[in-house]
Structure formats: structure tokens, C-alpha cells
Write a protein that holds these residues in place. Sequence first.
Motif, short mmCIF file in Angstrom:
data_model
loop_
_atom_site.label_atom_id
_atom_site.label_comp_id
_atom_site.label_asym_id
_atom_site.label_seq_id
_atom_site.Cartn_x
_atom_site.Cartn_y
_atom_site.Cartn_z
N HIS A 1 45.45 -31.68 -43.86
CA HIS A 1 46.21 -30.82 -43.14
C HIS A 1 45.37 -29.89 -42.25
CE1 HIS A 1 48.41 -31.38 -46.90
NE2 HIS A 1 49.42 -31.91 -46.13
N ARG A 2 46.16 -29.46 -40.98
CA ARG A 2 45.49 -28.57 -40.00
C ARG A 2 45.04 -27.27 -40.74
NH1 ARG A 2 49.59 -30.94 -37.04
NH2 ARG A 2 48.74 -32.25 -35.43
N ASP A 3 45.94 -26.74 -41.69
CA ASP A 3 45.69 -25.56 -42.31
C ASP A 3 44.52 -25.67 -43.31
OD1 ASP A 3 47.49 -24.10 -40.90
OD2 ASP A 3 49.16 -24.31 -42.74
N CYS A 4 44.44 -26.86 -43.89
CA CYS A 4 43.36 -27.22 -44.79
C CYS A 4 42.18 -27.29 -44.13
CB CYS A 4 43.57 -28.50 -45.65
SG CYS A 4 44.88 -28.25 -46.92
N TRP A 5 42.11 -28.12 -42.84
CA TRP A 5 40.99 -28.03 -41.98
C TRP A 5 40.39 -26.74 -41.62
CZ3 TRP A 5 38.42 -32.25 -39.78
CH2 TRP A 5 37.40 -32.10 -38.76
N ILE A 6 41.34 -25.83 -41.36
CA ILE A 6 40.87 -24.45 -41.11
C ILE A 6 40.12 -23.64 -42.41
CG2 ILE A 6 41.60 -22.13 -40.39
CD1 ILE A 6 43.32 -23.71 -38.44
N ASP A 7 40.84 -23.84 -43.44
CA ASP A 7 40.60 -23.20 -44.70
C ASP A 7 39.18 -23.61 -44.90
OD1 ASP A 7 40.91 -21.50 -47.10
OD2 ASP A 7 41.47 -23.54 -48.15
N PHE A 8 38.87 -24.92 -44.86
CA PHE A 8 37.57 -25.55 -45.35
C PHE A 8 36.41 -25.41 -44.32
CE2 PHE A 8 34.48 -28.87 -46.29
CZ PHE A 8 34.16 -28.62 -47.77
N GLY A 9 36.70 -25.32 -42.92
CA GLY A 9 35.90 -24.99 -42.05
C GLY A 9 35.44 -26.45 -41.37
N GLY A 10 36.41 -27.49 -41.63
CA GLY A 10 35.94 -28.84 -41.02
C GLY A 10 36.41 -29.91 -41.95
N CYS A 11 35.83 -30.77 -41.92
CA CYS A 11 36.27 -32.13 -42.57
C CYS A 11 35.50 -32.09 -43.92
CB CYS A 11 35.71 -33.38 -42.03
SG CYS A 11 36.32 -34.82 -42.95
N PRO A 12 36.38 -32.21 -45.23
CA PRO A 12 35.88 -32.25 -46.55
C PRO A 12 35.18 -33.49 -46.78
CG PRO A 12 38.18 -32.54 -46.70
CD PRO A 12 37.90 -32.32 -45.34
N MET B 1 27.31 -30.90 -42.28
CA MET B 1 26.72 -31.69 -41.32
C MET B 1 26.68 -30.91 -39.89
SD MET B 1 25.50 -34.14 -42.62
CE MET B 1 25.41 -35.52 -41.24
N GLN B 2 27.76 -29.91 -39.82
CA GLN B 2 27.65 -29.04 -38.63
C GLN B 2 26.44 -28.10 -38.67
OE1 GLN B 2 29.80 -29.68 -35.97
NE2 GLN B 2 30.30 -31.54 -37.01
N THR B 3 26.40 -27.66 -39.78
CA THR B 3 25.29 -26.79 -39.78
C THR B 3 23.68 -27.48 -39.67
OG1 THR B 3 26.37 -25.53 -41.61
CG2 THR B 3 24.06 -25.01 -41.51
N LYS B 4 23.56 -28.45 -39.96
CA LYS B 4 22.35 -29.34 -39.82
C LYS B 4 22.03 -29.68 -38.59
CE LYS B 4 22.37 -31.21 -44.29
NZ LYS B 4 22.36 -32.44 -45.40
N SER B 5 23.31 -29.96 -37.65
CA SER B 5 23.30 -30.41 -36.17
C SER B 5 23.48 -29.27 -35.25
CB SER B 5 24.37 -31.29 -36.08
OG SER B 5 25.70 -30.74 -36.00
N GLY B 6 23.87 -27.98 -35.68
CA GLY B 6 24.23 -26.88 -34.98
C GLY B 6 25.29 -26.98 -33.92
N GLN B 7 26.12 -27.99 -34.27
CA GLN B 7 27.36 -28.31 -33.57
C GLN B 7 28.50 -27.69 -34.50
OE1 GLN B 7 27.61 -29.65 -30.33
NE2 GLN B 7 25.27 -29.66 -30.52
N PRO B 8 29.59 -27.19 -33.51
CA PRO B 8 30.74 -26.55 -34.38
C PRO B 8 31.74 -27.69 -34.61
CG PRO B 8 30.99 -26.16 -32.02
CD PRO B 8 29.50 -26.79 -32.32
N ALA B 9 32.52 -27.46 -35.64
CA ALA B 9 33.47 -28.51 -36.43
C ALA B 9 34.57 -28.67 -35.15
CB ALA B 9 33.87 -28.16 -37.41
N ARG B 10 34.92 -30.00 -34.83
CA ARG B 10 36.14 -30.18 -33.92
C ARG B 10 37.47 -30.05 -34.46
NH1 ARG B 10 34.30 -36.08 -32.12
NH2 ARG B 10 32.20 -35.55 -32.63
#
Length: 66
Positions: free
Chosen positions: A36-47, A57-66
Amino acid sequence: MTADTEAPNFVSCAYCRGPVRTISGPKCESCEVPIHRDCWIDFGGCPSFACANSPDMQTKSGQPAR
């Protein structure tokens, strides 16, 4: 569960396990896991573990979650 959510055109959200439509429901752009979009926002990306859009993975690569 209602009859609507038991139909085969629903799958479980990877975060909250609630029903997501298989055809038109939101998915991760990288691994296509249903979420869900709300779950994506709550988790901060893909679980999904090791997905390019997961917060770890975003923290390691320095890229923001899409």
C-alpha cells in the motif's frame, strides 16, 4: 475476511499483510512486491529484504527511496 478480499485477485501487502489488488494495486518499482502507498510511506520504502528501494539499501547507496 470478506468475500471480496478472499478472491484470487488480491494478495497480501508486504508490510501490513492487508489485501492489495494484484492487477491495479501499488507495487515497488524495483522488485514489484505489492505494498500500500501508506505502508510505503510508513516504512520509508520497500520492506522486501535487499530490494534497491528498501531503507537499508537506500542508506548504503545514498539514494532516496522511490
